[in-house]
Design an enzyme around this catalytic site. Structure first.
Site, PDB file in Angstrom:
ATOM      1  N   MET A  25       1.643   5.971  -3.001  1.00  0.00           N
ATOM      2  CA  MET A  25       0.346   5.221  -3.345  1.00  0.00           C
ATOM      3  C   MET A  25       0.270   4.461  -4.132  1.00  0.00           C
ATOM      4  O   MET A  25       1.217   5.101  -5.313  1.00  0.00           O
ATOM      5  CB  MET A  25      -0.963   5.992  -3.529  1.00  0.00           C
ATOM      6  CG  MET A  25      -1.479   6.665  -1.580  1.00  0.00           C
ATOM      7  SD  MET A  25      -2.613   8.347  -1.892  1.00  0.00           S
ATOM      8  CE  MET A  25      -1.075   9.780  -2.442  1.00  0.00           C
ATOM      9  N   TYR A 173       5.654  -6.915   2.779  1.00  0.00           N
ATOM     10  CA  TYR A 173       6.817  -6.881   1.429  1.00  0.00           C
ATOM     11  C   TYR A 173       7.982  -7.720   1.456  1.00  0.00           C
ATOM     12  O   TYR A 173       7.862  -7.793   2.649  1.00  0.00           O
ATOM     13  CB  TYR A 173       6.923  -5.925   1.103  1.00  0.00           C
ATOM     14  CG  TYR A 173       5.241  -5.340   0.413  1.00  0.00           C
ATOM     15  CD1 TYR A 173       4.108  -6.001  -0.671  1.00  0.00           C
ATOM     16  CD2 TYR A 173       4.472  -3.947   0.700  1.00  0.00           C
ATOM     17  CE1 TYR A 173       3.116  -5.861  -0.683  1.00  0.00           C
ATOM     18  CE2 TYR A 173       2.889  -3.507   0.884  1.00  0.00           C
ATOM     19  CZ  TYR A 173       2.589  -4.379  -0.343  1.00  0.00           C
ATOM     20  OH  TYR A 173       0.979  -4.125  -0.626  1.00  0.00           O
ATOM     21  N   ALA A 323      -0.061  10.202   2.465  1.00  0.00           N
ATOM     22  CA  ALA A 323      -0.940  10.474   1.050  1.00  0.00           C
ATOM     23  C   ALA A 323      -2.075  10.374   1.138  1.00  0.00           C
ATOM     24  O   ALA A 323      -2.353  11.192   0.245  1.00  0.00           O
ATOM     25  CB  ALA A 323      -0.525   8.664   0.993  1.00  0.00           C
ATOM     26  N   ALA A 400     -23.732  13.037  -4.278  1.00  0.00           N
ATOM     27  CA  ALA A 400     -23.826  13.518  -6.455  1.00  0.00           C
ATOM     28  C   ALA A 400     -23.943  14.889  -6.236  1.00  0.00           C
ATOM     29  O   ALA A 400     -23.312  15.647  -7.108  1.00  0.00           O
ATOM     30  CB  ALA A 400     -24.835  12.843  -7.009  1.00  0.00           C
ATOM     31  N   TRP A 593     -13.738  -5.750   7.417  1.00  0.00           N
ATOM     32  CA  TRP A 593     -13.252  -6.752   8.956  1.00  0.00           C
ATOM     33  C   TRP A 593     -13.537  -6.481   9.774  1.00  0.00           C
ATOM     34  O   TRP A 593     -13.414  -6.192  11.008  1.00  0.00           O
ATOM     35  CB  TRP A 593     -12.438  -7.941   8.476  1.00  0.00           C
ATOM     36  CG  TRP A 593     -10.623  -6.446   8.331  1.00  0.00           C
ATOM     37  CD1 TRP A 593     -10.471  -5.607   7.410  1.00  0.00           C
ATOM     38  CD2 TRP A 593      -9.807  -5.966   9.501  1.00  0.00           C
ATOM     39  NE1 TRP A 593      -8.931  -4.903   7.325  1.00  0.00           N
ATOM     40  CE2 TRP A 593      -9.085  -5.362   8.799  1.00  0.00           C
ATOM     41  CE3 TRP A 593      -9.805  -6.420  10.756  1.00  0.00           C
ATOM     42  CZ2 TRP A 593      -8.010  -4.942   9.888  1.00  0.00           C
ATOM     43  CZ3 TRP A 593      -8.567  -6.477  11.810  1.00  0.00           C
ATOM     44  CH2 TRP A 593      -7.893  -5.518  11.304  1.00  0.00           C
TER      45      TRP A 593
END
Length: 722
Positions: A25, A173, A323, A400, A593
């Site tokens: 990560m 990549y 991860a 919270a 999206w």
């Protein structure tokens, strides 16, 4: 319980006590100016939590390979010092660590060191929708130099004391760009046919192996499916896996999808374990070619060890990489091994504090675990000296307040929580009702369980009033996390019987008619639209998800990457309206999206740039973005046009002079989301504990530990006022 997860395994010369790898990560801790202290603390805590082999976030093998300004580079002496510190910290905790070698290629974002304002580099000059730029094509000499950069980076890893390296060749990549016809349009030795397209990854692996020798473990992360048109063909993916095994890879980690893919891969809408199918195919290809001993690591969309155990049980993969679950709970392995899997904080795949931040420069963290990335600033647990424990109240049991309460209790203080509603969870209660967001409810259940284990009373149905002030004055302070209330627009017709606010709509959506107009287009309005129209991915199996995207295995080809799936309209006709901005503008970019595609699939109508005129018995009269008046017909109108802080308790505490800290909606609504709420809960708890006055500390020294949980003068008076 997890017989397959907790079997020892081997990767190269490394013997691992279980089959879970902590996947890479990018954290934006890599370039912090703190000598690598935060990076080391982050990895060390996960090693102590049972992560046997940790793969770091990507270290760029050259300036041109950096994904953005937050990436460290192998040739930077400062970053090398940080990496050495991280490796030492993991070893001190009894873990193993692999350095990921990284080159972004055409995914290098503006501000990446090697671009210097110019375009990134790639196999071919093909526009990148992710970086929004056309890269420069690498020359033959530059390709050879890049191969050498990877080898040099591997040498750095060995020199710094790392236990292994992982070559990053997935997720679109640079290395992955060489294997895909979409981005490799070369006609030289590095492209033109399948064999030449895989020559670059094989050359990189061979150079890395030559640099580190035969005994240093080398993992290679490859793409199991690019999920973009004209991506790496399925048969070429299998051939690449065989070639990499032949070139000396000690393990193949299998990723999936590019940042430009229109198929969700890591979002909550993707069923757990969906992408293991690709790892299984690669394992079958290796066995058929005589390389069955090379371990294959499945990854993407696992958030529980039970899911990993199920995949491992078939014997078709050797390890599972997690991860984000290690962000949510650094102790996911040790808790599960001890039979306490129900105490694990579950990753809810919201992506807001992790993936979305990783594309910028803000420190990566986690919505459900805001300590992630801040381990040095906020110790997990501490015990005050005898007689020094504080006594606190938390008002509000939303995200919270629950975070503030557990933080104070973990720090050894005595805490009591008061919630006006009959149930805890606040806005998370609403989110958990939305199809695909059930994990939000699991976060609430986990918090309630943990508070019970920490002996923190949770008083539900108790709204703080004047009668509570005397008891609250006896405490060391209060964390105010009362949340928000709907903000009502100034609009004629609000009193009509078919007009409701969003909490009522969430509470009983079945009472709404077949046509619903929602005034507002933020995240809450979008969630409500999903609730009213259904979710095409709710409770679907991995097989159903793949079929919905025309990706039914084994027919996974470049032509079969169509993302648009239209299951038909939902049970209602829903219209979302907004004055300014985009619908769902506050939703994180890696998720918005997907959400918007679901709304379109469900037939939800969206209108922006509108001016509201009035609500009538027939619907909402507006002036649209073109200046044309129209009636949005509706049986019910739902108001979801904003929020404001719930201020009543704050006014009471201020007037009484009771010290308090605010968190979440009580602190203000600008930029408010769940990530901010939990992070503020953590910080408010630490602030109020640090800022106790000498008078308060001395008083607690006399009172000992007869705190709020056992103090009749505090608890009983508050309880009597319920």
């Amino acid at each position: 319980m997890f017989d397959h997860v907790f079997r020892p395994g081997a990767i190269g010369g490394l013997t691992l006590p279980h089959r879970v790898v902590m996947g890479a990560m990018h954290l934006n801790l890599e370039t912090l100016d703190d000598d690598g202290a935060a990076l080391a603390a982050f990895y060390q805590e996960r090693a102590r939590g049972g992560a046997a082999l940790i793969v770091t976030g990507g270290t760029a093998v050259s300036p041109a390979g950096a994904g953005g300004p937050g990436y460290g580079m192998a040739d930077d002496p400062g970053h090398r010092a940080a990496l050495r510190r991280a490796a030492d910290a993991v070893h001190e905790a009894g873990g193993l660590i692999a350095l990921q070698l990284f080159h972004a290629g055409r995914y290098a974002l503006p501000g990446a060191p090697g671009t210097d304002g110019g375009p990134p580099v790639a196999p071919s000059a093909v526009f990148s929708r992710f970086a929004r730029v056309t890269p420069r094509e690498l020359t033959h000499e530059e390709i050879l130099a890049t191969v050498a950069d990877f080898a040099r980076g591997a040498g750095v890893a060995r020199e710094l004391g790392f236990d292994a390296v992982e070559v990053m060749g997935s997720e679109g990549y640079l290395i992955n760009q060489f294997t895909a016809p979409l981005t490799n349009r070369r006609g030289d030795a590095w492209g033109g046919d399948a064999e030449r397209r895989r020559s670059f990854p094989v050359a990189v692996l061979s150079a890395v192996r030559a640099e580190v020798g035969p005994d240093f473990p080398v993992l290679f992360r490859m793409s199991g499916a690019d999920l973009v048109p004209d991506g790496t063909p399925r048969e070429e993916t299998a051939a690449l896996a065989v070639a990499l095994a032949g070139a000396g890879a000690d393990a193949l980690a299998v990723g999936v999808g590019w940042h430009e893919s229109q198929v969700p891969t890591v979002q909550a809408q993707v069923p757990a374990g969906t992408w293991a199918v690709h790892a299984k195919e690669i394992k079958r290809a290796l066995r058929a070619a005589g390389h069955g001993a090379v371990p294959v690591i499945a990854s993407n969309r696992f958030n529980r060890l039970a899911q990993a155990d199920e995949v491992l049980a078939g014997g078709e993969v050797d390890f599972v990489a997690l991860a984000r679950p290690f962000l949510a709970d650094a102790e996911i392995v040790t808790k599960s091994a001890a039979g306490r899997g129900d105490s694990v904080d579950i990753c809810i795949a919201c992506n807001e504090a992790c993936i979305d931040r990783s594309f910028g420069t803000e420190r990566v963290s986690c919505l459900v675990n805001p300590r992630a990335g801040y381990e040095r600033e906020f110790p997990a647990r501490a015990r005050p000296a005898p007689g020094r424990a504080g006594r606190y109240a938390v008002i509000g049991a939303g995200p919270a307040g629950l975070e503030a309460a557990r933080t104070l209790a973990r720090l050894g203080h005595q805490v009591e929580v008061f919630e006006a509603a009959a149930e805890p969870g606040g806005q998370f209660r609403l989110a958990a009702r939305v199809p695909g967001k059930a994990e939000f409810g699991e976060t609430v259940r986990h918090r309630v369980r943990e508070l019970a284990e920490l002996d923190v009373p949770l008083r539900l149905g108790h709204r703080i009033g004047h009668g509570d002030l005397a008891a609250l004055r006896e405490l060391d302070g209060v964390v105010l996390a009362t949340g928000v209330v709907p903000c009502l627009p100034t609009l004629p017709g609000l009193a009509l019987p078919h007009v409701v606010d969003y909490p009522k709509a969430f509470a009983d959506p079945h009472t709404l008619g077949p046509r619903v107009a929602i005034v507002g287009g933020g995240g809450i309005a979008v969630d409500l639209a999903h609730l009213l129209t259904g979710d095409p991915y709710a409770k679907v199996t991995p097989e159903e998800f793949l079929a919905a995207h025309d990706l039914t295995a084994p027919r996974i080809t470049a032509a079969a990457t169509r993302a648009e799936h239209r299951p038909g309209r939902g049970p209602r006709e829903v219209t979302l309206m907004r004055r300014t901005g985009r619908i769902g503008a506050g939703i994180g970019p890696s998720t918005r999206w997907v959400v918007m595609a679901e709304l379109r699939s469900a037939g939800v109508r969206t209108l922006t740039g509108v001016r509201y005129e009035e609500i009538t018995r027939d619907g909402v009269r507006i002036v649209d973005a073109e200046g044309q008046p129209q009636l949005v017909a509706a049986d019910h109108v739902v108001l979801a046009a904003g929020q404001e802080p719930e201020r009543d308790a704050a006014a009471l505490l201020s007037a009484a002079g009771i010290p308090f800290e605010t968190a979440g909606g009580a602190a203000g609504t600008e930029g408010l989301n769940a990530v901010r709420a939990t992070a503020e809960g953590l910080r408010a708890a630490h602030r109020i504990a640090r800022n106790r006055s000498p008078r308060q500390q001395n008083r607690n020294g006399r009172d000992g530990r007869n705190g709020i949980a056992r103090n009749a003068s505090a608890q009983n008076r508050i309880a009597q006022n319920r």
